[in-house]
Scaffold this motif. Sequence first.
Motif, PDB file in Angstrom:
ATOM      1  N   GLY A  19     -79.806  86.146  19.949  1.00 45.86           N
ATOM      2  CA  GLY A  19     -80.577  87.402  19.642  1.00 45.86           C
ATOM      3  C   GLY A  19     -82.054  87.358  18.964  1.00 45.86           C
ATOM      4  O   GLY A  19     -82.801  88.501  18.552  1.00 45.86           O
ATOM      5  N   ASN A  20     -82.293  86.008  18.438  1.00 42.01           N
ATOM      6  CA  ASN A  20     -83.506  85.961  17.791  1.00 42.01           C
ATOM      7  C   ASN A  20     -84.875  86.179  18.668  1.00 42.01           C
ATOM      8  O   ASN A  20     -85.172  85.599  19.622  1.00 42.01           O
ATOM      9  CB  ASN A  20     -83.817  84.387  17.232  1.00 42.01           C
ATOM     10  N   THR A  21     -85.698  86.999  18.257  1.00 40.99           N
ATOM     11  CA  THR A  21     -86.952  87.550  19.068  1.00 40.99           C
ATOM     12  C   THR A  21     -88.263  87.137  18.353  1.00 40.99           C
ATOM     13  O   THR A  21     -89.154  87.477  18.866  1.00 40.99           O
ATOM     14  CB  THR A  21     -87.086  89.108  19.127  1.00 40.99           C
ATOM     15  N   ASN A  22     -88.213  86.410  17.309  1.00 37.16           N
ATOM     16  CA  ASN A  22     -89.251  85.932  16.482  1.00 37.16           C
ATOM     17  C   ASN A  22     -89.791  84.748  17.235  1.00 37.16           C
ATOM     18  O   ASN A  22     -89.030  83.894  17.671  1.00 37.16           O
ATOM     19  CB  ASN A  22     -88.724  85.531  15.096  1.00 37.16           C
ATOM     20  N   THR A  23     -91.054  84.592  17.249  1.00 34.01           N
ATOM     21  CA  THR A  23     -91.649  83.559  18.467  1.00 34.01           C
ATOM     22  C   THR A  23     -92.532  82.594  17.307  1.00 34.01           C
ATOM     23  O   THR A  23     -93.177  82.038  18.007  1.00 34.01           O
ATOM     24  CB  THR A  23     -92.615  84.332  19.410  1.00 34.01           C
ATOM     25  N   THR A  24     -92.423  82.744  16.168  1.00 32.44           N
ATOM     26  CA  THR A  24     -93.138  81.804  15.169  1.00 32.44           C
ATOM     27  C   THR A  24     -92.672  80.362  15.474  1.00 32.44           C
ATOM     28  O   THR A  24     -93.731  79.444  15.602  1.00 32.44           O
ATOM     29  CB  THR A  24     -92.889  81.870  13.925  1.00 32.44           C
ATOM     30  N   ASN A  25     -91.628  79.948  15.372  1.00 34.87           N
ATOM     31  CA  ASN A  25     -91.196  78.562  15.819  1.00 34.87           C
ATOM     32  C   ASN A  25     -91.914  77.489  14.870  1.00 34.87           C
ATOM     33  O   ASN A  25     -92.427  76.654  15.435  1.00 34.87           O
ATOM     34  CB  ASN A  25     -91.207  78.124  17.194  1.00 34.87           C
ATOM     35  N   LYS A  26     -91.823  77.509  13.439  1.00 37.93           N
ATOM     36  CA  LYS A  26     -92.462  76.634  12.792  1.00 37.93           C
ATOM     37  C   LYS A  26     -91.560  75.520  12.489  1.00 37.93           C
ATOM     38  O   LYS A  26     -90.369  75.787  12.277  1.00 37.93           O
ATOM     39  CB  LYS A  26     -92.720  77.287  11.385  1.00 37.93           C
ATOM     40  N   PHE A  27     -91.962  74.190  12.610  1.00 40.25           N
ATOM     41  CA  PHE A  27     -91.331  73.178  12.277  1.00 40.25           C
ATOM     42  C   PHE A  27     -90.510  73.243  10.969  1.00 40.25           C
ATOM     43  O   PHE A  27     -91.177  73.426  10.031  1.00 40.25           O
ATOM     44  CB  PHE A  27     -92.213  71.830  12.328  1.00 40.25           C
ATOM     45  N   TYR A  28     -89.239  73.413  10.850  1.00 38.52           N
ATOM     46  CA  TYR A  28     -88.500  73.447   9.653  1.00 38.52           C
ATOM     47  C   TYR A  28     -88.639  74.674   8.956  1.00 38.52           C
ATOM     48  O   TYR A  28     -88.605  74.818   7.884  1.00 38.52           O
ATOM     49  CB  TYR A  28     -88.659  72.271   8.775  1.00 38.52           C
ATOM     50  N   GLY A  29     -89.164  75.657   9.840  1.00 34.57           N
ATOM     51  CA  GLY A  29     -89.252  76.992   9.320  1.00 34.57           C
ATOM     52  C   GLY A  29     -88.109  77.703   8.421  1.00 34.57           C
ATOM     53  O   GLY A  29     -86.919  77.530   8.969  1.00 34.57           O
TER      54      GLY A  29
END
Length: 571
Positions: A19-29
């Motif tokens: 269900g995650n709609t966040n698109t940031t996808n930072k390495f080790y975020g």
Amino acid sequence: MNIPDHKLIIYQMLPRLFGNTNTTNKFYGSVEENGCGKLNDITDKALAELSAMGFSHVWYTGVIEHATMTDHSAYGIKTDDPDVVKGRAGSPYAIKDYYDIAPDLAVDVNNRVNEFQDLVTRTHMAGLKVIIDFVPNHVARTYASDARPKSVRDFGEDDDTTQAFTQENDFYYIPGQHFSVPQGYNPGGDEFTSPLKDGQFDEFPAKATGNDVFWPAPSINDWFETIKLNYGVYYLDGHKTYFGHVPPLWYKMHHILAHWAEMGVDGFRCDMIEMVPVEFWAWLIPKLKVTHPDLIFIGEAYDKNQYYNYIQKGGFDYLYDKVGLYDAIRKLTSNDGWSSTWDINAVWNTHCKDIDSHMLRFMENHDEQRIASRFFAGNPWYAVPGMIVSATLADGPVMVYSGQEVGEPAAGAQGFSGDDGRSTIFDYWGMPEFQKWVNNSAFDGGGLSTEQRELRAFYSNLLNAVKDNEALRSGAFYELMIANERQPGFDTKLYIYVRYTQQQRVLVVANFNRAEKNIRVKLPDDLLQKFGLDGKVNFTDLLTKNVVETDDIYSGVEINVNSISGMLLNF
């Protein structure tokens, strides 16, 4: 054991990713940076779409509370030491409290168990059944249950820590020695800071590590974040067993599973079952089925020499067919020059002989690399013939992993697991291609490309054909390889068989070739007589509705099958 009269069609998802709609996808975020799916995100609409796609069961992976680097102390939850946690979100297989739900998955953390119960209700209302993980072999190094009933003793609470082994202990110990965190481990990456991030973890005496490491300093490649549970097997004395009376741990595990079954859970996917003695399963599963007769037990198993033992003695309903059909199909899908569909024949004709109905087939799960990744096939469409075989070879379950149906490639390094072709189970992340189907929680595929819509339609057509067709769901099996090996156009990248009942028949043709194939498929005379067929016969492809005709079935049926494709010819 209780085998249902229908075929299980399972959808595996990590709610954290689904269900995650966040698109940031930072390495080790962090969870704030990369977001995290919630149980409440799995809405009635989402479940209706899964049901419409043909699924019967949903395996909710990672819902039980596990160790994490995220601080939930504001909710009265003890913070885990990051030096013994893998990834910012933590591994779902490092359980911190068997009686609780992961706080990351809750909108209202204090109400997290109720949110899970609501999800179970929604799932059942959608006509689907609920599977969750049971991780019997190991727990997080920070395990401590604050959600267990007061009448239940916690793991290790009554252990004699001066003894390396005793049947009464829940854990194994290395007396007189301190646990050591693997050298060089940098939890959470360079940006993550915590007062507890100091390269140390206070554990004395050290406990044995989950992957049977019986010394105090496991390596970074070990399951160092976990401690092994003691079922009465003394590994350092030739695996000698102490089952004179039922070890205390067995009763504790029974209570845990009964707790979740009473909450409406319909089945358990049991992790690494071969690391736990079969005697435990033979005691546990029948005992649970007395009170919950419809419970389903699926075992993650890899030793094909032990399959019969875990099914016939252990009581498992189903086992993974990883070391068998998955491996054979992966080689064919990857166009391995040494691959052959005779390897598929070897699966049902040797190590799965007589137990095909108990084998769970899949092409993806959280442990395996994505089909679309550069580590596997590099193209999600190459899965088509393999999925056809996986879904229709037998009447055992078939499983699809969330994101597989739209070609999620798991590209790039995501955190602890690096860039390995898998969607991370350790870190907060979003699945970019799958998010196009989620479409800001509309679950309508609004962001998918035309090709992705077509891929998802293939999976839907295949799974619904299996669900609706009696022959594919529960029919007998007849292989046609020998009957056709002398036919023009035949090669060992084709796999051909019939599934049939008295009422329905389906000719299955799977083409693993990277080229179109034309072959006249012959059905043996004894099969035609059994079916009462003669003269003209029409075949209708259940996947495309295209019709193939033959004027003389005894001469065979001329079939043209596209490259990396297949047909389900109902006749």
